[in-house]
Design an enzyme around this catalytic site. Structure first.
Site, PDB file in Angstrom:
ATOM      1  N   GLY A 133       0.827  -1.200   0.000  1.00 26.97           N
ATOM      2  CA  GLY A 133       0.000   0.000   0.000  1.00 26.97           C
ATOM      3  C   GLY A 133       0.861   1.250   0.000  1.00 26.97           C
ATOM      4  CB  SER A 134       0.143   4.634   1.276  1.00 27.16           C
ATOM      5  OG  SER A 134      -1.076   4.729   0.557  1.00 27.16           O
ATOM      6  CB  VAL A 135       4.586   1.765   3.621  1.00 28.37           C
ATOM      7  CG1 VAL A 135       3.915   2.148   4.921  1.00 28.37           C
ATOM      8  CG2 VAL A 135       4.232   0.355   3.204  1.00 28.37           C
ATOM      9  CG  PHE A 136       5.829   0.461  -2.989  1.00 27.63           C
ATOM     10  CD1 PHE A 136       6.971  -0.261  -2.684  1.00 27.63           C
ATOM     11  CD2 PHE A 136       5.530   0.671  -4.330  1.00 27.63           C
ATOM     12  CE1 PHE A 136       7.797  -0.752  -3.686  1.00 27.63           C
ATOM     13  CE2 PHE A 136       6.344   0.176  -5.338  1.00 27.63           C
ATOM     14  CZ  PHE A 136       7.491  -0.537  -5.016  1.00 27.63           C
TER      15      PHE A 136
END
Length: 700
Positions: free
Chosen positions: A433-436
Site C-alpha cells: 500500500g502507501s508505505v511504497f
C-alpha cells in the site's frame, strides 16, 4: 542286442562314478582349504579379527578352543564380545605387525598390533594371541585380554558420554532468549497408585488415560519405579507474588498442586531447553526437538545420538552447528567394585557456542504485547548500522511447548487456528500500500521524470488517464493544494503516485526495482521470500502500472527488505544491509550504494517528516515534541476484483527517528492484517506510538 544293452549300462556306471568322484574331490578340496586355514594360525588370527566388525560372534567362538565348554560358556562369549565391541562402536579395525613368537610344543604365539575407531576416538595397542594344536588343526586360546590387554574376566568396559552443553541464544545486552532451564517431570509410581489416580491425573493433564497407561506398560517398568508421563513448567514458590498477579501462572500453580495430591503421582526437577521470552520471540528463536531416526540418517557422523536434540526452526535451526557443540566420550576398564582402572580412549567434550543477536529483548517484548492479538509482524532496526532490534510475528505460540511435549489436542489446536500462529509473517511478502509511495518517488527523481516542486494539479478524489480505462478510477481520500511531492506524501495521494508510475513506465520501473533488490535474495541471516513487482515476469498493463505507483497492483514486499529501503532516506541514498548477529563494533555495511540520489533521499525525508509532524499528516498521531520522527502510513486493499467491496485491508506504519544525533536511533515497520473495521493504518500508528513511548522513556 544283449551286448548293446550291457555296453550302455557300463557307460552309465562310468558316468555315475565320474560324477560322484567329482563331488568327493570338491569336498576333499573344501576340507583341504579348511584344514589349510586351521594349519595356518596367522590366517586364523586375521579371519577372527575380520569377524568382529561383522558382528559374527558365533563364527569367532567356533575358531576358539572349545573343548569341554558348555552352551552357557558359548553364550557368555557371544554376549561379552557383542556388548563390548558394539558398546564402544568399533569400526575400521586393522591388524598390522604380525610376528610369530618362537615356542616349543603344540602352542604357537603371535605378536600383533590392532587399531580401530570407537565412539571415543582411535584405539591402538600391541597384543599377543596364542594358538593350540587340536585334531582339526590350530584353535585360538581365547582370553578377555584378546579384547584389550589389561582386561580381566571380572572387569567391565564402561562407555561414558559427556554431554556437551548447548549454547545460549542471547540478545544484544546478554539477556537470554534460549538456554538451559528447569522444568518439572510429572511421573507415576505404579505400586503407589489408587483406584482413580490415573483418571484424575489424565484429567489434569488434559490427555487420554490410555496415553499414561501405554507408558506404564513399558517393559522396564516395575512397581517402585518413577515413570515420567509429562513435562511441565517449573513454578517457583519464591515467585509467589508474581504467581498471584498472573492469572495463567496461578492456574498452572493450582493445577500442579492438585496433581501432587494424587496418590502415586510424584514430581521431579529436570534440566530442559527453555525459552525465556516464549511467545514474544518464538518465530525468531525457534525451538529444538529430540532427534528422529530420519535425522540420524540425514546427519551421519555429526555427533548426534538417539538422546540428542536438534534445532527445528528460527535461530535454533539456523545456528544448529554452532549451538549444539560436540559430546565427549570416554571408554574405561572398570573392576568388579566399580573402580576405574584404565582409560582406553577419550574425546573431550566441546560445549556449544553462545549466539548473540542484535535484538533488544525489551523492544521485542513491547512490540509483541501491542500486536499479540493481531495477524501481523514488526521489524525494528537501527537505520544507520543495519542492526535488527526486533523481529516479531503475531499471533504466536509458546516454543517451550515443543520442548516439553504437546498433546495431540494442543497440536491440532495450533494447526487449526484460523489466525495461523505457527506462520512466520516477517519472512513473507505483503502488499505494501502507501508505505511504497516513497520508493516510487525516489525512482521518479532518480530517473529525472519527477520534479518534487512540480504541481500535478488537483484532480479531485478520483481520476483515470483516459477512457481506455473504462470505468476504472484511481481514488484518493484528501484534496489539497499545491499537489507537489511533499504534500502528496503528507496526504498519501494515490492519484499523484499513479501518475509518477505512468511517467516512469513499466520497463524503467521494473529495472529500478530490481536495482533496489526486488526479485533477488535478501542478504540477511534468515532466508526471506523475495520481493516482487508482478506475479508474472513483467508489469502487464497500464492500470497495473498505475496501481503499482501507490503500492497496489501486484507489488509484494518483505518487511525487512522495505526497512532497508527506508534506511536510504537517512543515509544519503545508500541502502544499509540488515544483520542479526551482534558485533562489538557497530559498523554499517552498505547493501546497495546510491539506491537513490542524495537529492531524492533529502526531498523524500522532508516529506516523511511532514507525514508525522504536519497536523494534516496521516501519521500525525505519532508526533512527539521531544524527538523528531518521520514516517509513512499505508493501507493496502486486498480484494478479488476491482468492484469487490468486501475485501480486507492491511494496515502499515513505517516510523523512524529523523535526527542522526538522537541517542537511540530506530526505524520500526509494522503491519497488521484485517484493519478495515479497526481504523486502518491509524490502528497501527497508535500501537507503534505506545511502543516508542516506552522505548524513548528508557533513555531518560
Amino acid at each position: 542286442m544283449r551286448k548293446k544293452l550291457r555296453h550302455k549300462e557300463k557307460k552309465k556306471i562310468r558316468r555315475a562314478l565320474l560324477f560322484f568322484g567329482g563331488i568327493i574331490v570338491l569336498i576333499g578340496g573344501a576340507n583341504a582349504a579348511g584344514n589349510l586355514l586351521q594349519e595356518n594360525p596367522e590366517k586364523l588370527l586375521t579371519e577372527y579379527m575380520a569377524h568382529i566388525e561383522q558382528k559374527e560372534y558365533e563364527e569367532m567362538y567356533e575358531m576358539t578352543d572349545t573343548d569341554g565348554q558348555s552352551p552357557e560358556q558359548k553364550q557368555h562369549f557371544i554376549e561379552r564380545n557383542s556388548r563390548i565391541y558394539e558398546g564402544i562402536g568399533i569400526k575400521n579395525l586393522k591388524l598390522s605387525n604380525i610376528t610369530e613368537k618362537k615356542n616349543k610344543g603344540k602352542m604357537k604365539s603371535f605378536f600383533y598390533t590392532v587399531s580401530f575407531e570407537t565412539e571415543a576416538g582411535k584405539v591402538e595397542f600391541d597384543n599377543q594371541a596364542n594358538f593350540v594344536r587340536c585334531k582339526e588343526g590350530y584353535k585360538l586360546l581365547w582370553q578377555d585380554s584378546m579384547i584389550y590387554p589389561t582386561l580381566t574376566e571380572t572387569d567391565k568396559v564402561q562407555v561414558s558420554v559427556l554431554k556437551a552443553k548447548r549454547g545460549q541464544i542471547l540478545d544484544r545486552n546478554g539477556k537470554r532468549l534460549a538456554g538451559q532451564g528447569r522444568a518439572v517431570s510429572v511421573g507415576v509410581v505404579p505400586g503407589k497408585l489408587e483406584e482413580h489416580s490415573l483418571e484424575d491425573l489424565a484429567a489434569l493433564l488434559d490427555t487420554d488415560i490410555e496415553n499414561i497407561e501405554n507408558k506404564l506398560e513399558a517393559d522396564w517398568v516395575k512397581d517402585g519405579f518413577f515413570v515420567p508421563v509429562a513435562t511441565l513448567q517449573k513454578i517457583h514458590e519464591i515467585d509467589r507474588m508474581k504467581i498471584e498477579t498472573n492469572e495463567e501462572m496461578m492456574k498452572e500453580y493450582e493445577r500442579q498442586r492438585q496433581m501432587k495430591e494424587i496418590p502415586g503421582v510424584q514430581f521431579s526437577d529436570i534440566e530442559i531447553r527453555t525459552y525465556d521470552m516464549g511467545e514474544a520471540a518464538a518465530h525468531l528463536a525457534g525451538y529444538v526437538q529430540a532427534v528422529t531416526a530420519e535425522d540420524l540418517e540425514k546427519h551421519p557422523n555429526e555427533g548426534y545420538r538417539s538422546d540428542s536434540v536438534i534445532g527445528r526452526s528460527g535461530m535454533e535451526g539456523l545456528y544448529e552447528k554452532e549451538l549444539k557443540g560436540n559430546d565427549g566420550c570416554e571408554i574405561w576398564i572398570v573392576d568388579k567394585t566399580g573402580e576405574k582402572k584404565e582409560k582406553i580412549a577419550g574425546i573431550t567434550k566441546e560445549d556449544g557456542k553462545d549466539i548473540r543477536l542484535t535484538i533488544d529483548s525489551e523492544l521485542q517484548m513491547q512490540l509483541y504485547e501491542q500486536f499479540k492479538e493481531d495477524e501481523g509482524c514488526s521489524v525494528a532496526m537501527d537505520p544507520y548500522t543495519g542492526e535488527i532490534l526486533a523481529l516479531v510475528s503475531t499471533p504466536s505460540y509458546d516454543n517451550n511447548d515443543f520442548v516439553r511435549g504437546m498433546s495431540e489436542e494442543q497440536w491440532d489446536t495450533l494447526n487449526e487456528n484460523e489466525k495461523r500462529p505457527l506462520y512466520n509473517r516477517f519472512r513473507q511478502i505483503w502488499c505494501p500500500g502507501s508505505v511504497f509511495k516513497p520508493v516510487v518517488a525516489g525512482i521518479g527523481i532518480n530517473e529525472g521524470i519527477l520534479d518534487p516542486n512540480e504541481d500535478f494539479g488537483n484532480e479531485g478524489l478520483s481520476w483515470q488517464k483516459d477512457s481506455s480505462w473504462g470505468d476504472y478510477q484511481v481514488t484518493t481520500l484528501h484534496e489539497y493544494e499545491p499537489v507537489i511531492l511533499k504534500n502528496a506524501l503528507i496526504y498519501s495521494d494515490n492519484i499523484y503516485f499513479a501518475k509518477v508510475a505512468l511517467r516512469t513506465g513499466s520497463e524503467r520501473l521494473e529495472r529500478a526495482l530490481e536495482q533496489l533488490g526486488f526479485n533477488q535474495k535478501l542478504p540477511f541471516e534468515i532466508e526471506m521470500v523475495q520481493s516482487q513487482y508482478s506475479n508474472t515476469e513483467h508489469i502487464e498493463t497500464e492500470i497495473q502500472l498505475a496501481d503499482s505507483g501507490y503500492g497496489q497492483g501486484q507489488i509484494l514486499v518483505n518487511p525487512v527488505h522495505l526497512a532497508s529501503i527506508y534506511s536510504a532516506f537517512l543515509n544519503g541514498g545508500n541502502m544499509i544491509k540488515p544483520y542479526l548477529l551482534y558485533e562489538e563494533k557497530q559498523e554499517s555495511e552498505i547493501w546497495i550504494p546510491e539506491a537513490f540520489s542524495q537529492e531524492a533521499s533529502a526531498e523524500i525525508l522532508e516529506g516523511l517528516k511532514g507525514v508525522i509532524n504536519d497536523p494534516g499528516g496521516t501519521g500525525y498521531g505519532a508526533c512527539r515534541e521531544d524527538i523528531l520522527l518521520a514516517g509513512k502510513t499505508g493501507t493496502a486493499e486486498l480484494k478479488a476484483a476491482k468492484e469487490d467491496h468486501t475485501g480486507t485491508e492491511i494496515g502499515w506504519f513505517a516510523v523512524f527517528t529523523a535526527d542522526k544525533n538522537v541517542e537511540r536511533p530506530i526505524l520500526i515497520l509494522s503491519m497488521a492484517e484485517n484493519v478495515k473495521d479497526t481504523g486502518g493504518s491509524g490502528y497501527v500508528v497508535k500501537k507503534d506510538k505506545a511502543v516508542l513511548d516506552q522505548y524513548f522513556s528508557m533513555q531518560k
